[in-house]
Design a protein around this motif. Sequence first.
Motif, PDB file in Angstrom:
ATOM      1  N   PHE A  22      -6.930   5.695  40.120  1.00 55.80           N
ATOM      2  CA  PHE A  22      -7.585   4.401  40.275  1.00 55.80           C
ATOM      3  C   PHE A  22      -6.912   3.558  41.348  1.00 55.80           C
ATOM      4  CE2 PHE A  22      -9.085   5.652  36.105  1.00 55.80           C
ATOM      5  CZ  PHE A  22     -10.418   5.268  36.163  1.00 55.80           C
ATOM      6  N   ASN A  23      -6.220   4.201  42.272  1.00 49.82           N
ATOM      7  CA  ASN A  23      -5.493   3.490  43.319  1.00 49.82           C
ATOM      8  C   ASN A  23      -6.405   2.559  44.118  1.00 49.82           C
ATOM      9  OD1 ASN A  23      -3.189   2.788  44.690  1.00 49.82           O
ATOM     10  ND2 ASN A  23      -3.324   4.488  46.126  1.00 49.82           N
ATOM     11  N   ALA A  24      -7.604   3.020  44.418  1.00 49.29           N
ATOM     12  CA  ALA A  24      -8.547   2.192  45.181  1.00 49.29           C
ATOM     13  C   ALA A  24      -9.105   1.047  44.341  1.00 49.29           C
ATOM     14  CB  ALA A  24      -9.693   3.050  45.713  1.00 49.29           C
ATOM     15  N   LYS A  25      -9.063   1.188  43.036  1.00 44.66           N
ATOM     16  CA  LYS A  25      -9.546   0.145  42.126  1.00 44.66           C
ATOM     17  C   LYS A  25      -8.386  -0.309  41.257  1.00 44.66           C
ATOM     18  CE  LYS A  25     -14.187   1.996  42.052  1.00 44.66           C
ATOM     19  NZ  LYS A  25     -15.236   2.598  41.285  1.00 44.66           N
ATOM     20  N   GLY A  66       1.289   6.759  16.501  1.00 43.02           N
ATOM     21  CA  GLY A  66       1.212   5.315  16.327  1.00 43.02           C
ATOM     22  C   GLY A  66       0.826   4.665  17.634  1.00 43.02           C
ATOM     23  N   ILE A  67       0.042   3.630  17.549  1.00 40.75           N
ATOM     24  CA  ILE A  67      -0.457   2.959  18.747  1.00 40.75           C
ATOM     25  C   ILE A  67       0.694   2.376  19.562  1.00 40.75           C
ATOM     26  CG2 ILE A  67      -0.887   0.712  17.648  1.00 40.75           C
ATOM     27  CD1 ILE A  67      -3.260   2.372  20.128  1.00 40.75           C
ATOM     28  N   ASP A  68       1.769   1.955  18.885  1.00 40.61           N
ATOM     29  CA  ASP A  68       2.897   1.360  19.605  1.00 40.61           C
ATOM     30  C   ASP A  68       3.558   2.374  20.534  1.00 40.61           C
ATOM     31  OD1 ASP A  68       3.811   2.783  17.377  1.00 40.61           O
ATOM     32  OD2 ASP A  68       5.229   1.250  16.734  1.00 40.61           O
ATOM     33  N   HIS A  69       3.845   3.556  20.025  1.00 41.09           N
ATOM     34  CA  HIS A  69       4.472   4.575  20.873  1.00 41.09           C
ATOM     35  C   HIS A  69       3.521   5.042  21.974  1.00 41.09           C
ATOM     36  CE1 HIS A  69       8.283   5.188  18.945  1.00 41.09           C
ATOM     37  NE2 HIS A  69       7.717   5.337  17.773  1.00 41.09           N
ATOM     38  N   LEU A  70       2.311   5.315  21.603  1.00 42.39           N
ATOM     39  CA  LEU A  70       1.337   5.835  22.564  1.00 42.39           C
ATOM     40  C   LEU A  70       1.151   4.874  23.739  1.00 42.39           C
ATOM     41  CD1 LEU A  70      -0.746   8.043  23.261  1.00 42.39           C
ATOM     42  CD2 LEU A  70      -2.407   6.733  21.931  1.00 42.39           C
ATOM     43  N   LEU A  71       0.916   3.608  23.448  1.00 44.85           N
ATOM     44  CA  LEU A  71       0.700   2.630  24.516  1.00 44.85           C
ATOM     45  C   LEU A  71       1.959   2.407  25.350  1.00 44.85           C
ATOM     46  CD1 LEU A  71      -1.574  -0.058  22.830  1.00 44.85           C
ATOM     47  CD2 LEU A  71      -2.231   1.777  24.404  1.00 44.85           C
ATOM     48  N   ALA A  72       3.114   2.378  24.713  1.00 44.11           N
ATOM     49  CA  ALA A  72       4.352   2.174  25.476  1.00 44.11           C
ATOM     50  C   ALA A  72       4.586   3.330  26.446  1.00 44.11           C
ATOM     51  CB  ALA A  72       5.543   2.015  24.533  1.00 44.11           C
ATOM     52  N   MET A  73       4.348   4.555  25.995  1.00 44.60           N
ATOM     53  CA  MET A  73       4.585   5.717  26.870  1.00 44.60           C
ATOM     54  C   MET A  73       3.605   5.726  28.045  1.00 44.60           C
ATOM     55  SD  MET A  73       7.135   6.841  25.329  1.00 44.60           S
ATOM     56  CE  MET A  73       7.414   5.434  24.268  1.00 44.60           C
ATOM     57  N   LEU A  74       2.344   5.424  27.767  1.00 47.13           N
ATOM     58  CA  LEU A  74       1.357   5.365  28.847  1.00 47.13           C
ATOM     59  C   LEU A  74       1.678   4.219  29.811  1.00 47.13           C
ATOM     60  CD1 LEU A  74      -1.907   6.104  26.837  1.00 47.13           C
ATOM     61  CD2 LEU A  74      -0.792   7.610  28.516  1.00 47.13           C
ATOM     62  N   ALA A  75       2.129   3.084  29.266  1.00 50.10           N
ATOM     63  CA  ALA A  75       2.470   1.934  30.110  1.00 50.10           C
ATOM     64  C   ALA A  75       3.642   2.257  31.033  1.00 50.10           C
ATOM     65  CB  ALA A  75       2.784   0.713  29.252  1.00 50.10           C
ATOM     66  N   VAL A  76       4.623   3.003  30.542  1.00 50.54           N
ATOM     67  CA  VAL A  76       5.742   3.393  31.397  1.00 50.54           C
ATOM     68  C   VAL A  76       5.207   4.191  32.592  1.00 50.54           C
ATOM     69  CG1 VAL A  76       7.798   4.855  31.576  1.00 50.54           C
ATOM     70  CG2 VAL A  76       7.541   3.311  29.636  1.00 50.54           C
ATOM     71  N   GLY A  77       4.305   5.125  32.330  1.00 50.61           N
ATOM     72  CA  GLY A  77       3.725   5.918  33.411  1.00 50.61           C
ATOM     73  C   GLY A  77       2.894   5.090  34.376  1.00 50.61           C
ATOM     74  N   LEU A  78       2.064   4.204  33.839  1.00 53.32           N
ATOM     75  CA  LEU A  78       1.243   3.345  34.698  1.00 53.32           C
ATOM     76  C   LEU A  78       2.124   2.454  35.568  1.00 53.32           C
ATOM     77  CD1 LEU A  78      -1.511   2.242  32.151  1.00 53.32           C
ATOM     78  CD2 LEU A  78      -1.861   3.683  34.170  1.00 53.32           C
ATOM     79  N   TRP A  79       3.162   1.879  34.966  1.00 53.11           N
ATOM     80  CA  TRP A  79       4.048   0.986  35.707  1.00 53.11           C
ATOM     81  C   TRP A  79       4.871   1.769  36.718  1.00 53.11           C
ATOM     82  CZ3 TRP A  79       9.273  -1.359  34.167  1.00 53.11           C
ATOM     83  CH2 TRP A  79       9.599  -2.419  35.021  1.00 53.11           C
ATOM     84  N   ALA A  80       5.382   2.928  36.309  1.00 52.02           N
ATOM     85  CA  ALA A  80       6.183   3.750  37.222  1.00 52.02           C
ATOM     86  C   ALA A  80       5.380   4.110  38.471  1.00 52.02           C
ATOM     87  CB  ALA A  80       6.673   5.008  36.513  1.00 52.02           C
ATOM     88  N   ALA A  81       4.087   4.313  38.313  1.00 46.01           N
ATOM     89  CA  ALA A  81       3.234   4.676  39.450  1.00 46.01           C
ATOM     90  C   ALA A  81       3.156   3.568  40.489  1.00 46.01           C
ATOM     91  CB  ALA A  81       1.838   5.041  38.966  1.00 46.01           C
ATOM     92  N   SER A  82       3.477   2.339  40.098  1.00 45.99           N
ATOM     93  CA  SER A  82       3.432   1.241  41.070  1.00 45.99           C
ATOM     94  C   SER A  82       4.639   1.260  42.007  1.00 45.99           C
ATOM     95  CB  SER A  82       3.337  -0.111  40.350  1.00 45.99           C
ATOM     96  OG  SER A  82       4.561  -0.434  39.719  1.00 45.99           O
TER      97      SER A  82
END
Length: 185
Positions: free
Chosen positions: A161-164, A37-53
């Motif tokens: 994508f750290n530089a961008k 489901g798009i909801d689970h997939l996007l939430a899991m990827l968002a956690v990773g993207l945000w955690a990287a900050s």
Amino acid sequence: MKKILSLFALAIPSVAFAHAGHDHASLLAGLFHPMSGIDHLLAMLAVGLWAASFSGYVRWLISSIFVSAMLIGFAIGLQGFELPHTEAWIAASVMILGMMVAWARKIPTALAGAMVAVFAVFHGMAHGSEMSGGSELNFAFGFVLTTAALHAIGMLVASQFNAKAWTVRLVGLAMGMTGLYLTVA
């Protein structure tokens, strides 16, 4: 005509949610569920993207808190308890986590951990409340592995994508807008 019908099918709100129940609970079903489901997939990827900050061990702490709280939610769901508005909370998690990626501002670790924990409980509870037989432990092991892998993919993408950084922020904005759509649909 096929393209138009495909777009129409994607716009139907019930298609966006991956919580229609499981015919069986197996390791394989657990592995694929977070991507169903798009909801689970996007939430899991968002956690990773945000955690990287975040820096250092905190990025892994954010992911670990999510996975741990998701397992707690799973156990709650298995017991037949259901928190109100589960699907709305899951959709809101996509919107808010996406916006946190787009915002790219640091917040205190405790607040970030609390946010992901709350969202994770709802994601886990949705998994647990859908169980209809089979091996709950195998299913849980599968969705934990895939969740952690999606978090790691998000972190890897963000680091590439750290530089961008604007690219990651734009992806976060798209995730947030998708979450908004899921919330109001």
